[in-house]
Design an enzyme around this catalytic site. Structure first.
Site, PDB file in Angstrom:
ATOM      1  N   LYS A   1     -15.120   5.809  -6.292  1.00  0.00           N
ATOM      2  CA  LYS A   1     -13.759   5.866  -7.596  1.00  0.00           C
ATOM      3  C   LYS A   1     -13.469   7.831  -7.702  1.00  0.00           C
ATOM      4  CE  LYS A   1     -13.931   1.249  -9.248  1.00  0.00           C
ATOM      5  NZ  LYS A   1     -13.568   0.704 -10.496  1.00  0.00           N
TER       6      LYS A   1
ATOM      7  N   ASN B   1     -18.717   2.639  -4.098  1.00  0.00           N
ATOM      8  CA  ASN B   1     -16.960   2.883  -4.637  1.00  0.00           C
ATOM      9  C   ASN B   1     -17.854   3.996  -6.013  1.00  0.00           C
ATOM     10  OD1 ASN B   1     -14.814   3.583  -5.494  1.00  0.00           O
ATOM     11  ND2 ASN B   1     -14.132   1.476  -5.806  1.00  0.00           N
TER      12      ASN B   1
ATOM     13  N   GLY C   1     -14.928  -3.267 -13.572  1.00  0.00           N
ATOM     14  CA  GLY C   1     -15.008  -2.248 -15.150  1.00  0.00           C
ATOM     15  C   GLY C   1     -15.117  -2.616 -16.480  1.00  0.00           C
TER      16      GLY C   1
ATOM     17  N   SER D   1     -18.471  -5.232 -11.653  1.00  0.00           N
ATOM     18  CA  SER D   1     -19.450  -5.117 -12.838  1.00  0.00           C
ATOM     19  C   SER D   1     -20.906  -6.058 -11.994  1.00  0.00           C
ATOM     20  CB  SER D   1     -19.145  -6.084 -13.979  1.00  0.00           C
ATOM     21  OG  SER D   1     -18.145  -5.605 -14.658  1.00  0.00           O
TER      22      SER D   1
ATOM     23  N   HIS E   1      -8.193  -2.226  -2.549  1.00  0.00           N
ATOM     24  CA  HIS E   1      -8.454  -2.233  -3.957  1.00  0.00           C
ATOM     25  C   HIS E   1      -7.363  -2.838  -5.313  1.00  0.00           C
ATOM     26  CE1 HIS E   1     -10.398  -1.331  -7.916  1.00  0.00           C
ATOM     27  NE2 HIS E   1     -12.424  -1.266  -6.649  1.00  0.00           N
TER      28      HIS E   1
ATOM     29  N   GLU F   1     -13.431  -9.523  -5.263  1.00  0.00           N
ATOM     30  CA  GLU F   1     -13.130  -9.059  -6.258  1.00  0.00           C
ATOM     31  C   GLU F   1     -12.262  -9.261  -7.856  1.00  0.00           C
ATOM     32  OE1 GLU F   1     -15.117  -4.647  -6.262  1.00  0.00           O
ATOM     33  OE2 GLU F   1     -13.043  -4.439  -5.681  1.00  0.00           O
TER      34      GLU F   1
ATOM     35  N   GLU G   1      -6.772  -1.583  -7.812  1.00  0.00           N
ATOM     36  CA  GLU G   1      -6.442  -0.676  -8.382  1.00  0.00           C
ATOM     37  C   GLU G   1      -5.501  -0.286  -7.738  1.00  0.00           C
ATOM     38  OE1 GLU G   1     -10.346   1.557  -8.718  1.00  0.00           O
ATOM     39  OE2 GLU G   1     -10.895  -0.528 -10.131  1.00  0.00           O
TER      40      GLU G   1
HETATM   41  C1  PEP Z   1     -14.929  -1.383  -8.001  1.00  0.00           C
HETATM   42  O1  PEP Z   1     -14.555  -0.606  -8.020  1.00  0.00           O
HETATM   43  O2  PEP Z   1     -14.829  -1.802  -6.382  1.00  0.00           O
HETATM   44  C2  PEP Z   1     -16.227  -2.572  -8.967  1.00  0.00           C
HETATM   45  C3  PEP Z   1     -16.206  -3.350  -8.776  1.00  0.00           C
HETATM   46  O3  PEP Z   1     -16.496  -1.525 -10.442  1.00  0.00           O
HETATM   47  P1  PEP Z   1     -17.788  -2.349 -11.022  1.00  0.00           P
HETATM   48  O4  PEP Z   1     -18.493  -2.670  -9.917  1.00  0.00           O
HETATM   49  O5  PEP Z   1     -17.693  -1.018 -12.315  1.00  0.00           O
HETATM   50  O6  PEP Z   1     -16.948  -3.258 -11.863  1.00  0.00           O
END
Ligand code: PEP
Length: 257
Positions: free
Chosen positions: A11, A9, A173, A213, A95, A167, A97
């Protein structure tokens, strides 16, 4: 073990040249890991050009969002059929976000999931608790509620096209990764919810990714959990080498299973 799905992803990152270069590197490397299903979800404006780079490669293309309508007066939005038009197979929906900054509710996510399925896309539906909810011991309840709401009224054939991504919001992040045990616990709960609503074969067939992460250093342990079928990767998907090390860890998990 099922063929794991490792999806990047990106983003709202990268410029056009960087997107093309990264996609080309991943496409070139992915041929070495046929046991792993790899997907890239670039920013919408680069979908077309990244799709062209990925054509004739084993790497699938995915969107990061889609609207629930097929067309109309929705300035700034993209319909699921537009994503299909530029070669998308997947679309990330719900997601955290999108939920946090754009007010997406389970009801909205459910409408989007149905529209995406109708258009022939495979939705990657994200679920996860906040830190406050985890500390208040509400993780299981939050996951149940998101599961019921975001995936309401899906038929057996439809749910088999859906990918779930657990998630935890506190891990996205932040560099704080869920322990393999914390991830496995929620993945097992999702498997149980699928079994209760559908049947055991369907519960087993659905891909459940972990996201939050994921890095080359922690991927192997997370991916070796029995109910972890892949990863949704944010930050570490922006460097081809890191992303491919995660793909390699998924391959090793398949070999070891
Ligand atoms: C994500 O955006 O779905 C995500 C898991 O980001 P990160 O790996 O940076 O935590």
């Amino acid at each position: 073990m099922k063929r794991p799905l490792i999806a990047g992803n990106w983003k709202m990152n990268l410029n056009r040249t960087q997107a093309i270069t990264l996609a080309a590197s991943v496409a070139q490397e992915a041929v070495h890991w046929p046991t792993v299903h790899v997907a890239l979800c670039p920013p919408a404006v680069y979908l077309d050009v990244v799709g062209q780079v990925l054509r004739n490669s084993p790497v699938a293309l995915g969107g990061q969002n889609a609207h629930w309508e097929t067309a109309g007066a929705y300035t700034g939005e993209l319909s699921p059929s537009m994503l299909v038009d530029v070669g998308c197979v997947f679309v990330i929906l719900g997601h955290s976000e999108r939920r946090q900054y754009f007010g997406e509710t389970d009801e909205v996510v459910n409408r989007k999931v149905k529209a995406a399925l109708e258009a022939g896309l495979r939705p990657i539906v994200c679920l996860g608790e906040t830190l406050q909810q985890r500390e208040a011991d509400q993780t299981q309840q939050v996951i149940r509620t998101q599961f019921e709401g975001s995936l309401a009224d899906l038929s057996l054939d439809e749910i088999r096209q859906v990918v779930l991504a657990y998630e935890p919001v506190w891990a996205i992040g932040t560099g704080k990764v869920a322990t393999p045990q914390q991830a496995e616990e929620v993945h097992a709960l999702l498997r149980q919810l699928l079994q209760q609503r559908y049947n055991e074969a369907t519960a087993r067939a659905v891909i459940i990714q972990y996201g939050g992460s994921v890095k080359p250093e922690n991927a192997a342990e997370l991916l070796s959990q029995p109910n972890v079928d892949g990863a949704l990767v944010g930050g570490a998907s922006l460097k081809a080498q890191d992303f491919m090390r995660i793909v390699a860890a998924a391959h090793a998990a398949v070999e070891d299973a």
